[in-house]
Each structure stands twice: as structure tokens, then as C-alpha cells.
Write an enzyme that holds these catalytic residues in place. Sequence first.
Site, mmCIF file in Angstrom:
data_model
loop_
_atom_site.group_PDB
_atom_site.id
_atom_site.type_symbol
_atom_site.label_atom_id
_atom_site.label_comp_id
_atom_site.label_asym_id
_atom_site.label_seq_id
_atom_site.Cartn_x
_atom_site.Cartn_y
_atom_site.Cartn_z
ATOM 1 N N LYS A 200 0.923 -1.079 -0.046
ATOM 2 C CA LYS A 200 0.003 0.131 -0.049
ATOM 3 C C LYS A 200 0.743 1.134 0.039
ATOM 4 C CE LYS A 200 -1.828 3.086 2.188
ATOM 5 N NZ LYS A 200 -1.757 4.614 1.968
ATOM 6 N N GLU A 275 9.676 1.300 10.791
ATOM 7 C CA GLU A 275 10.799 2.484 10.357
ATOM 8 C C GLU A 275 10.046 3.702 10.529
ATOM 9 O OE1 GLU A 275 13.951 1.814 9.989
ATOM 10 O OE2 GLU A 275 13.904 -0.233 9.485
ATOM 11 N N CYS A 309 14.142 10.878 6.571
ATOM 12 C CA CYS A 309 13.687 10.532 7.795
ATOM 13 C C CYS A 309 14.936 10.844 8.647
ATOM 14 C CB CYS A 309 13.439 9.017 7.895
ATOM 15 S SG CYS A 309 14.022 7.983 7.097
ATOM 16 N N GLU A 405 9.313 16.465 14.372
ATOM 17 C CA GLU A 405 9.550 16.506 12.873
ATOM 18 C C GLU A 405 8.762 17.673 11.736
ATOM 19 O OE1 GLU A 405 8.565 12.791 11.325
ATOM 20 O OE2 GLU A 405 10.578 12.330 10.509
HETATM 21 P P1 NAD Z 1 2.411 8.593 7.217
HETATM 22 O O1 NAD Z 1 2.549 7.645 8.272
HETATM 23 O O2 NAD Z 1 1.397 9.560 7.362
HETATM 24 O O3 NAD Z 1 2.055 7.602 6.087
HETATM 25 C C1 NAD Z 1 2.632 6.428 5.916
HETATM 26 C C2 NAD Z 1 2.005 5.242 5.145
HETATM 27 O O4 NAD Z 1 0.955 4.880 6.223
HETATM 28 C C3 NAD Z 1 0.956 5.871 3.952
HETATM 29 O O5 NAD Z 1 1.100 4.872 3.078
HETATM 30 C C4 NAD Z 1 -0.214 5.929 4.544
HETATM 31 O O6 NAD Z 1 -1.554 6.084 3.781
HETATM 32 C C5 NAD Z 1 -0.269 4.996 5.697
HETATM 33 N N1 NAD Z 1 -1.334 5.137 6.684
HETATM 34 C C6 NAD Z 1 -1.674 6.219 7.060
HETATM 35 N N2 NAD Z 1 -2.494 5.856 8.220
HETATM 36 C C7 NAD Z 1 -2.750 4.616 8.328
HETATM 37 C C8 NAD Z 1 -3.435 3.616 9.137
HETATM 38 N N3 NAD Z 1 -4.206 4.178 10.049
HETATM 39 N N4 NAD Z 1 -3.120 2.200 9.030
HETATM 40 C C9 NAD Z 1 -2.347 1.800 7.895
HETATM 41 N N5 NAD Z 1 -1.857 2.688 7.267
HETATM 42 C C10 NAD Z 1 -1.836 3.974 7.428
HETATM 43 O O7 NAD Z 1 3.962 8.974 6.824
HETATM 44 P P2 NAD Z 1 4.192 9.877 5.570
HETATM 45 O O8 NAD Z 1 3.815 11.430 5.969
HETATM 46 O O9 NAD Z 1 3.788 9.096 4.473
HETATM 47 O O10 NAD Z 1 5.947 9.931 5.647
HETATM 48 C C11 NAD Z 1 6.747 10.722 6.232
HETATM 49 C C12 NAD Z 1 7.094 9.879 7.621
HETATM 50 O O11 NAD Z 1 7.732 8.803 7.254
HETATM 51 C C13 NAD Z 1 8.037 10.697 8.409
HETATM 52 O O12 NAD Z 1 7.701 10.840 9.795
HETATM 53 C C14 NAD Z 1 9.430 10.164 8.151
HETATM 54 O O13 NAD Z 1 10.248 10.243 9.075
HETATM 55 C C15 NAD Z 1 8.926 8.798 8.016
HETATM 56 N N6 NAD Z 1 10.200 8.001 7.187
HETATM 57 C C16 NAD Z 1 10.788 7.081 7.958
HETATM 58 C C17 NAD Z 1 11.763 6.264 7.324
HETATM 59 C C18 NAD Z 1 12.500 5.149 8.121
HETATM 60 O O14 NAD Z 1 13.072 4.573 7.372
HETATM 61 N N7 NAD Z 1 12.816 5.356 9.396
HETATM 62 C C19 NAD Z 1 11.955 6.605 5.962
HETATM 63 C C20 NAD Z 1 11.038 7.504 5.112
HETATM 64 C C21 NAD Z 1 10.120 8.030 5.827
#
Ligand code: NAD
Length: 502
Positions: A200, A275, A309, A405
Site C-alpha cells: 500500500k 521504520e 527521515c 519533525e
Molecule cells: P504517514 O505515517 O502519514 O503515512 C505512511 C503510510 O501509512 C502511508 O502509506 C499512509 O497511507 C499509511 N497510513 C496512514 N494511516 C494509516 C493507518 N491508520 N493504517 C495503516 N496505514 C496508514 O507518513 P508519511 O507522511 O507518508 O511519511 C513521512 C514520515 O515517514 C516521516 O515521519 C518520516 O520520518 C517517515 N519515514 C521514515 C523512514 C525510516 O526509514 N525510518 C523513511 C522514510 C520516511
Amino acid sequence: MKIAPPDSAVDTLLPAVADFLAAPKMVIGGENVASASGKTFAVYNPATGKELARVPAGSAEDVDRAVKAAQAAFEGPWSKMLPAQRQGLMLKLADLIEAHGEELAQLETLNNGKSIMLSRLIEVTASAEYFRYMAGWATKITGSTLDVSIPIPPGMRYQAYTRKEPVGVVAAITPWNFPLNMASWKIAPALAAGCTIVLKPAEETPLTSIRLAQLALEAGIPEGVVNVVTGMGEDTGAPLVAHPGIAKIAFTGSTETGKLIGVQAMKDMKRVTLELGGKAPMVMFDDMDLDLLGVAAGIGSFFNTGQTCCSGVRIYAQSGIYEKALEVITNITRSLSIGSGLDPRHQINPVVSARHQAHVKSCIARGIEQGAKPMICATAPEDGFFVAPEVFTDVRQDMALMQDEVFGPVISVTPFTDEDAAIRMANDTRFGLGASIWTTDLNKMMKYVPRLQAGTVWVNSHNIPDQNMPFGGMKQSGIGREHGAGAVENYLETKSVCIAYR
Ligand code: NAD
């Protein structure tokens, strides 16, 4: 068409890109399909703010279809393949990613906004390399033979061994900042282990994940092994995580969503790796090589417009170099060119969405409100989702700017005199993904590396992962590690087999 030189501009879009944008679909059971409801949602070009394509809006019904397809493939053709066959198919997929490299890179830049140079180098080339690296592990999965001391019944002897078995159907959920690369980080180790997948992707950037699933089919990976369901987190991500057919969840995204997913995973005893977010410090000592300040700002802080991130967003500079470091970093920031990612001369590109643009701008405004001092105050293009990079001084440890963040081109530079206090400030965060120290003193390096609370600590560098280097977070930055042999372990169960004989 193969990938173009990384630093060449995109003058015309490839016909394949326009064709794909006309009607991107989900990939379920080897077929390109609309959502069960027929509903779609818009994805945007962040450089213009205009609609780029419409994508199927998935629901629990689509998720169920995809999980069933993945289960059928897991029990069917995929489980019957030899490790070397899985390896061969993954290598073929890597070749196809490169063969379609320019198309994928253009799609990624159009949908995410990032520099075409990063799309070519990271999203395409590094993803192809990731599949090649993980393909190698497919043929190197081993258990062990175990001498055991079981004393009963008298006269019986035993030999035990462990088998490593694929865990089953994997739910992979990815964020928008490195769409194709993050999809590869999940799909490649899962395939190496013999799992099947329902991915997804983030609702902002689903396009290259769809294309990747299509290329997997073209490579000969059986239908149902790699499925992509598009949609909102609550409508598709949540039902995917909760689906009883899912054995393991691989999630990358925000800490807030990660916590929700972790709770759901524990309710069902599903395997889970998370992650999550970061707020990485870069600690610069008086003896650092000042020529590296450009690397620190360019790659450490503003890489991918700060939407990384482990971006080094909290710079702590020792008093002897503080003024110089601030001067160089602010000069570099002022010199960064802002514009569309299709022109690789622009180092600052739009952020991913209007919502994220509003978030980054509100973080800047709140920082100013709380007394932090902005050093740049530049303007960004009006059209599209641009935010000009900002460097703050006078940021206290308790300010939101230091603790939460921003995930954009916004950093702080803070002086310190006492070295131990600097390490304490570096660790003063709920996150623990990345950190770096900058020094030419080996003793200092050996002393402070163990004291930094982060899954990755760079020395004289920052923000550079490698497929062979475990990557993940301490504290609220996550649970588990990706990359290296351990990444494949995440997708395997260990079964003990105990054989009795006389
Ligand atoms: P997000 O948590 O809003 O969304 C990530 C994913 O989760 C999306 O596909 C979203 O549709 C899905 N999602 C949202 N709500 C959900 C739920 N209730 N159940 C299941 N899935 C759900 O994050 P984002 O804004 O897309 O990405 C940015 C974040 O990702 C930042 O916090 C960044 O630090 C983190 N990130 C971490 C790493 C790592 O390796 N640690 C790498 C890249 C990004």
C-alpha cells in the site's frame, strides 16, 4: 529507454509516461484493476500544484482481493520455486527497473516533486541495486544443526535442526518521500525470503509502485506475488494491517501511524517492523574539517528538500567554529536554487503536497513565534508546493522546532562549549534514527559514537544509507532493522525440527 545521465534536464516527457498517467490501476493477482467501488482519487504534480492523474481509491474489499491473491501465490507457484529461480527473477526485475529507468524517474519527479537527479540515482539505480543485493540472499538462507541433551525415554537419541521458512503474506506500507526506493526496501527482502506481498503506497505517490508491480510481472514473477493496492491510510492501510491473511507488516512512515500499526499488529500477534520518524543531530567539534560543511548542509540537511527521515536538522557546533559554521551553512542555504525537479540544477524542489507545504510553513511560523531567529527569510515560487529553505538560530531544546519533525528544508544551528553537554542535547529527543559527529580526532570519535542514541551514526558524513548496513531506529524511531542479511530474517520464521532415533 535506459536511464539518462543523472544531471540532464527533462525537456520532453517520454510517451510511456503520458500513456501510464492516462489510467494507472491497482495490480491485484497479476491484473491491472480499478477499485471495487469504481472510485478514484487525484494525485498531483507538486511543481505546478495541478492534478497529474487519477488513481483507484481502494477499500477493504480491494484489500481482501489482494490478500487472497497473495495467499494463493504463496501456497501455489511461488512456494514451488527454487531459491535460484527466485534469485533469477529478482535479477531480471532489477534489469527491467534500469531498462525503464528514465520512465520511472520522470514519473517519480512528476508525482513527488523531487530532483530528477535523485529520481535517477536513488529511486531507479539504487532500487535496481537493492533488488540485485537482495537477490543474492535468496540462495543463502540457512538454518543450523543442533546437538541437544534430551534424556528421555532411555535409549532414545535425538538430532535437531532449524529451518528458515517464509513467514507468509506481507503487508508493506510505504511513505511518500522515496516512493520507489521504499517499495524496493520492502519487496526485495520479502521476495528473497519467499514471501508474497500486498503493498500500500502513500496516497500522495502511488505511481512508481504500480509500475514496479507491472515490471515484476514482466520479469516473470508469478501473478499474485507482488500486489499493489492504492488508497488512503484509513481506507486501505488499516484494513490491510488488520487482515487475518497477513502474517507480517513492514511499515515505513510517521511515528504516530507506526504506533497505531504496532498496536494492531500486537493484537493479532503479527510480525512487524516499523521504520519511523527522526530528528537527527549533527554534532560538529572544533577540530572538524571545515571543508566538509558543504557536505553536511547539502547532503546531511537539505538532501531531497529535507524530506528524509534521518536528515541532519539539529546542528550543534562547538564555540570555536560556531560563527564560521553558521556563516558557511547560511551562505550555502542562500545559494540553493529553488525550482522544478525536472531541471536538475534546482537543489530545492517542491515538497510533496499542499498539506505538507502548509505543515512546513506552520513549523517555521511557530518557531518564529516561540523566539527562534530565521537567518534566511527567502521567498519561494508561488505556483506549486514550494517552501524556501530556512536556517534558525536561538532554538531552545524545548521548542517544537527542536523536538518535532518538520520533514522539510528547515534546520537549526546551536552553539555549545561543553562536549558532554552537546551529546546530551543530541540525545534529548524522542527519536533515535540517525546522528553524526564531525571530528578529525579519533579518540573523540571512539568516545562519542557509543553514546549517541541512534540506529545509524555517521562520522564526518550524514544521511547516507547502504544496502549492506542495517538501518532503523532506536527509541520512537522504530522497531527492527532493514538492509543486510537481517532484512531477510525479518521475513522468515525459524522452525525447530527434532528427530528421534535409536
Ligand atoms: P504517514 O505515517 O502519514 O503515512 C505512511 C503510510 O501509512 C502511508 O502509506 C499512509 O497511507 C499509511 N497510513 C496512514 N494511516 C494509516 C493507518 N491508520 N493504517 C495503516 N496505514 C496508514 O507518513 P508519511 O507522511 O507518508 O511519511 C513521512 C514520515 O515517514 C516521516 O515521519 C518520516 O520520518 C517517515 N519515514 C521514515 C523512514 C525510516 O526509514 N525510518 C523513511 C522514510 C520516511
